[in-house]
Design a protein around this motif. Sequence first.
Motif, PDB file in Angstrom:
ATOM      1  N   GLU A 101     159.593  91.048  27.502  1.00 32.38           N
ATOM      2  CA  GLU A 101     158.840  91.844  28.448  1.00 32.38           C
ATOM      3  C   GLU A 101     157.608  92.465  27.763  1.00 32.38           C
ATOM      4  O   GLU A 101     157.626  92.731  26.553  1.00 32.38           O
ATOM      5  CB  GLU A 101     159.713  92.954  29.034  1.00 32.38           C
ATOM      6  N   PRO A 102     156.540  92.733  28.531  1.00 28.97           N
ATOM      7  CA  PRO A 102     155.361  93.397  27.961  1.00 28.97           C
ATOM      8  C   PRO A 102     155.700  94.790  27.435  1.00 28.97           C
ATOM      9  O   PRO A 102     156.690  95.394  27.845  1.00 28.97           O
ATOM     10  CB  PRO A 102     154.398  93.474  29.147  1.00 28.97           C
ATOM     11  N   TYR A 189     131.606  94.294  30.687  1.00 33.38           N
ATOM     12  CA  TYR A 189     132.798  94.930  31.248  1.00 33.38           C
ATOM     13  C   TYR A 189     133.956  95.004  30.256  1.00 33.38           C
ATOM     14  O   TYR A 189     135.082  95.324  30.630  1.00 33.38           O
ATOM     15  CB  TYR A 189     133.249  94.166  32.501  1.00 33.38           C
ATOM     16  N   ARG A 190     133.677  94.701  28.997  1.00 34.94           N
ATOM     17  CA  ARG A 190     134.751  94.710  28.010  1.00 34.94           C
ATOM     18  C   ARG A 190     135.166  96.143  27.661  1.00 34.94           C
ATOM     19  O   ARG A 190     134.389  97.079  27.814  1.00 34.94           O
ATOM     20  CB  ARG A 190     134.316  93.940  26.761  1.00 34.94           C
ATOM     21  N   GLY A 191     136.410  96.264  27.181  1.00 34.85           N
ATOM     22  CA  GLY A 191     136.924  97.576  26.801  1.00 34.85           C
ATOM     23  C   GLY A 191     137.522  98.361  27.943  1.00 34.85           C
ATOM     24  O   GLY A 191     137.853  99.543  27.780  1.00 34.85           O
ATOM     25  N   ARG A 192     137.705  97.744  29.105  1.00 33.79           N
ATOM     26  CA  ARG A 192     138.254  98.439  30.268  1.00 33.79           C
ATOM     27  C   ARG A 192     139.657  97.949  30.645  1.00 33.79           C
ATOM     28  O   ARG A 192     140.199  98.352  31.670  1.00 33.79           O
ATOM     29  CB  ARG A 192     137.339  98.267  31.476  1.00 33.79           C
ATOM     30  N   GLY A 193     140.215  97.036  29.850  1.00 32.02           N
ATOM     31  CA  GLY A 193     141.540  96.524  30.169  1.00 32.02           C
ATOM     32  C   GLY A 193     141.550  95.458  31.242  1.00 32.02           C
ATOM     33  O   GLY A 193     142.623  95.091  31.746  1.00 32.02           O
ATOM     34  N   LEU A 194     140.389  94.911  31.577  1.00 29.06           N
ATOM     35  CA  LEU A 194     140.317  93.928  32.661  1.00 29.06           C
ATOM     36  C   LEU A 194     140.845  92.566  32.233  1.00 29.06           C
ATOM     37  O   LEU A 194     141.374  91.807  33.062  1.00 29.06           O
ATOM     38  CB  LEU A 194     138.870  93.807  33.157  1.00 29.06           C
ATOM     39  N   GLY A 195     140.717  92.242  30.924  1.00 25.88           N
ATOM     40  CA  GLY A 195     141.298  90.999  30.434  1.00 25.88           C
ATOM     41  C   GLY A 195     142.809  91.036  30.515  1.00 25.88           C
ATOM     42  O   GLY A 195     143.454  90.077  30.956  1.00 25.88           O
ATOM     43  N   ARG A 196     143.384  92.151  30.104  1.00 26.65           N
ATOM     44  CA  ARG A 196     144.842  92.303  30.184  1.00 26.65           C
ATOM     45  C   ARG A 196     145.313  92.217  31.629  1.00 26.65           C
ATOM     46  O   ARG A 196     146.346  91.602  31.923  1.00 26.65           O
ATOM     47  CB  ARG A 196     145.257  93.633  29.576  1.00 26.65           C
ATOM     48  N   ALA A 197     144.542  92.777  32.535  1.00 29.24           N
ATOM     49  CA  ALA A 197     144.957  92.782  33.938  1.00 29.24           C
ATOM     50  C   ALA A 197     145.060  91.376  34.509  1.00 29.24           C
ATOM     51  O   ALA A 197     146.045  91.031  35.185  1.00 29.24           O
ATOM     52  CB  ALA A 197     143.979  93.624  34.760  1.00 29.24           C
ATOM     53  N   VAL A 198     144.054  90.524  34.239  1.00 23.17           N
ATOM     54  CA  VAL A 198     144.114  89.173  34.824  1.00 23.17           C
ATOM     55  C   VAL A 198     145.216  88.342  34.177  1.00 23.17           C
ATOM     56  O   VAL A 198     145.880  87.542  34.859  1.00 23.17           O
ATOM     57  CB  VAL A 198     142.758  88.433  34.715  1.00 23.17           C
ATOM     58  N   VAL A 199     145.458  88.527  32.868  1.00 19.70           N
ATOM     59  CA  VAL A 199     146.548  87.794  32.224  1.00 19.70           C
ATOM     60  C   VAL A 199     147.885  88.259  32.774  1.00 19.70           C
ATOM     61  O   VAL A 199     148.786  87.452  33.028  1.00 19.70           O
ATOM     62  CB  VAL A 199     146.496  87.965  30.696  1.00 19.70           C
ATOM     63  N   GLN A 200     148.040  89.566  32.985  1.00 19.83           N
ATOM     64  CA  GLN A 200     149.290  90.088  33.551  1.00 19.83           C
ATOM     65  C   GLN A 200     149.559  89.491  34.929  1.00 19.83           C
ATOM     66  O   GLN A 200     150.684  89.085  35.233  1.00 19.83           O
ATOM     67  CB  GLN A 200     149.216  91.603  33.653  1.00 19.83           C
ATOM     68  N   ARG A 201     148.529  89.413  35.769  1.00 20.07           N
ATOM     69  CA  ARG A 201     148.716  88.853  37.110  1.00 20.07           C
ATOM     70  C   ARG A 201     149.103  87.382  37.031  1.00 20.07           C
ATOM     71  O   ARG A 201     150.033  86.925  37.732  1.00 20.07           O
ATOM     72  CB  ARG A 201     147.442  89.016  37.922  1.00 20.07           C
ATOM     73  N   ALA A 202     148.417  86.614  36.167  1.00 20.51           N
ATOM     74  CA  ALA A 202     148.760  85.200  36.019  1.00 20.51           C
ATOM     75  C   ALA A 202     150.182  85.045  35.489  1.00 20.51           C
ATOM     76  O   ALA A 202     150.936  84.165  35.936  1.00 20.51           O
ATOM     77  CB  ALA A 202     147.767  84.522  35.083  1.00 20.51           C
ATOM     78  N   LEU A 203     150.569  85.904  34.556  1.00 25.53           N
ATOM     79  CA  LEU A 203     151.922  85.860  34.003  1.00 25.53           C
ATOM     80  C   LEU A 203     152.959  86.152  35.082  1.00 25.53           C
ATOM     81  O   LEU A 203     153.986  85.460  35.181  1.00 25.53           O
ATOM     82  CB  LEU A 203     152.032  86.862  32.856  1.00 25.53           C
ATOM     83  N   ASP A 204     152.700  87.167  35.881  1.00 24.98           N
ATOM     84  CA  ASP A 204     153.644  87.508  36.958  1.00 24.98           C
ATOM     85  C   ASP A 204     153.828  86.333  37.910  1.00 24.98           C
ATOM     86  O   ASP A 204     154.960  86.021  38.326  1.00 24.98           O
ATOM     87  CB  ASP A 204     153.134  88.732  37.725  1.00 24.98           C
ATOM     88  N   TRP A 222     141.238  88.356  17.750  1.00 27.88           N
ATOM     89  CA  TRP A 222     142.024  89.483  18.249  1.00 27.88           C
ATOM     90  C   TRP A 222     142.824  89.222  19.525  1.00 27.88           C
ATOM     91  O   TRP A 222     143.833  89.914  19.759  1.00 27.88           O
ATOM     92  CB  TRP A 222     141.116  90.705  18.483  1.00 27.88           C
ATOM     93  N   PRO A 223     142.444  88.305  20.439  1.00 25.04           N
ATOM     94  CA  PRO A 223     143.221  88.163  21.673  1.00 25.04           C
ATOM     95  C   PRO A 223     144.709  87.910  21.458  1.00 25.04           C
ATOM     96  O   PRO A 223     145.529  88.286  22.300  1.00 25.04           O
ATOM     97  CB  PRO A 223     142.546  86.980  22.378  1.00 25.04           C
ATOM     98  N   LYS A 224     145.074  87.278  20.341  1.00 26.87           N
ATOM     99  CA  LYS A 224     146.501  87.029  20.125  1.00 26.87           C
ATOM    100  C   LYS A 224     147.293  88.334  20.043  1.00 26.87           C
ATOM    101  O   LYS A 224     148.481  88.373  20.381  1.00 26.87           O
ATOM    102  CB  LYS A 224     146.732  86.175  18.878  1.00 26.87           C
ATOM    103  N   GLU A 225     146.639  89.410  19.616  1.00 30.47           N
ATOM    104  CA  GLU A 225     147.314  90.711  19.573  1.00 30.47           C
ATOM    105  C   GLU A 225     147.567  91.229  20.985  1.00 30.47           C
ATOM    106  O   GLU A 225     148.617  91.813  21.265  1.00 30.47           O
ATOM    107  CB  GLU A 225     146.472  91.708  18.775  1.00 30.47           C
ATOM    108  N   LEU A 226     146.609  91.025  21.863  1.00 27.95           N
ATOM    109  CA  LEU A 226     146.796  91.399  23.271  1.00 27.95           C
ATOM    110  C   LEU A 226     147.950  90.622  23.874  1.00 27.95           C
ATOM    111  O   LEU A 226     148.821  91.189  24.551  1.00 27.95           O
ATOM    112  CB  LEU A 226     145.511  91.138  24.056  1.00 27.95           C
ATOM    113  N   TYR A 227     147.973  89.313  23.626  1.00 24.89           N
ATOM    114  CA  TYR A 227     149.030  88.489  24.202  1.00 24.89           C
ATOM    115  C   TYR A 227     150.397  88.885  23.640  1.00 24.89           C
ATOM    116  O   TYR A 227     151.405  88.844  24.365  1.00 24.89           O
ATOM    117  CB  TYR A 227     148.746  87.013  23.939  1.00 24.89           C
TER     118      TYR A 227
END
Length: 450
Positions: A101-102, A189-204, A222-227
């Motif tokens: 889980e995230p 638009y970077r630094g606002r958590g928008l990348g995490r949001a779209v990945v979370q939606r696709a994951l769901d 760095w994206p691998k740390e987000l994932y």
Amino acid sequence: MIEQIAGFRRRLQDAVAERVEPFAHGTGLFCDSIPIVYDANFVRVESVASAALHEAEADALMERFWHRRVITDAGGAALAAGFAELGWTQTTHVVMGHLREPDRAADAAAVQEVPFETLVEPHIRVTLSEPHGTLELAESLLVAKRRVTAAVPTRFFATHVEGEVASYCELRSDGRTAQIEDVNTLASYRGRGLGRAVVQRALDEARTTNDVVFIEALADDWPKELYARLGFETVAERHLFLRPPHPLSRLRLRTPRLELRLATVAELRELYRVAEDGIHDPDFMPFGIAWTDHATEESFLDWHLSALKNWRPYDWRLELVVFLDGRPIGVQALHGVQFGRTRRGSTGSWLGARWQRQGLGTEMRGAILTLLFERLGGNEAASGAILGNEASLGVSRKLGYQPIGVSMVSPRGVTIEHRDLLLTRDRFHRPDGVTIEGLEGLDSLFGVDW
């Protein structure tokens, strides 16, 4: 999980390819319609041997392209040192499977599923923001994307800020295995958590119907740390090796009828057949070196390929192939020795016999002279022709060259006169309709220090 992911990737690669070429250690996968897209044109090594052997296989399979690319799975790590010695670059991808889980729930309420066409303009903007991004590359990448969507069901997700796409990603799925891919947040638009949001939606969405969900990331980015925070863990690696095109492959000289540029190996083979069909009357040798008497396909290729291999800013030879309606018909060359100091270039050219006496020789020489005088800062252009080569001498007269002397040459063992000619910058009149693209940032290759 690893085999399921690898199988999904192989099937997708095979389906996307326009041309599939099996070879001893794997498969060549190519989209000839979009040759500048590396991800659509590569050699997939399935049985690792040696870097030198795989380079030779890539050279044989990829003659239609300027670049060479070899892709391997984890076993490819053993090839890294060998490819480095050969001058290739290496990129390592980590394959990350979703295993937990995230670390926290991300707010994906603002993420919308959108049609592909909504992302066309943002895709182009992202490509053009890259160091070597061009409109041609952006359009080719979109063609590649459409081939992917035709090969596997693909959904697209995006966030919007003030009506503009701010971040996006795609979700590919065959019903059992899903891949989240092409995650991007536009720079403003970077630094606002928008990348995490779209990945979370696709994951769901992916977890509702697939038993395996994966994503890939650069091992050193760095994206691998987000994932990882979203519950992905590294399960495998892929190693991608690239011999990029020579920077001069971007250079384009265009006239109303012609395009002058470097040629791929496959195009050079086609050009050799033009030379083989005839350039001049066999009884008259118009060149100072009688290369047409003894040329072989191998020596012809070596002459052109060695120009780039041996290129030095103080001694260079630009062998541009002349294309008419997409077909190679001749060569227009420009040679510089200590050009940064002398600002003098010398030209040489030839056309296949069937394309002579149509004004094309003047057109192609005018293009190379425009490059020399207007873009490289040249002051003098040297040329010449053997006595009796009236076609070449006529082109030179038309473009303003003046005689400066006579030298002697012996192309077939008999000494004959060679008329030496020179064109100075002040006598050059730029032909109409000549355009030059792709020279930006390459001045130093010609020894030019503005």
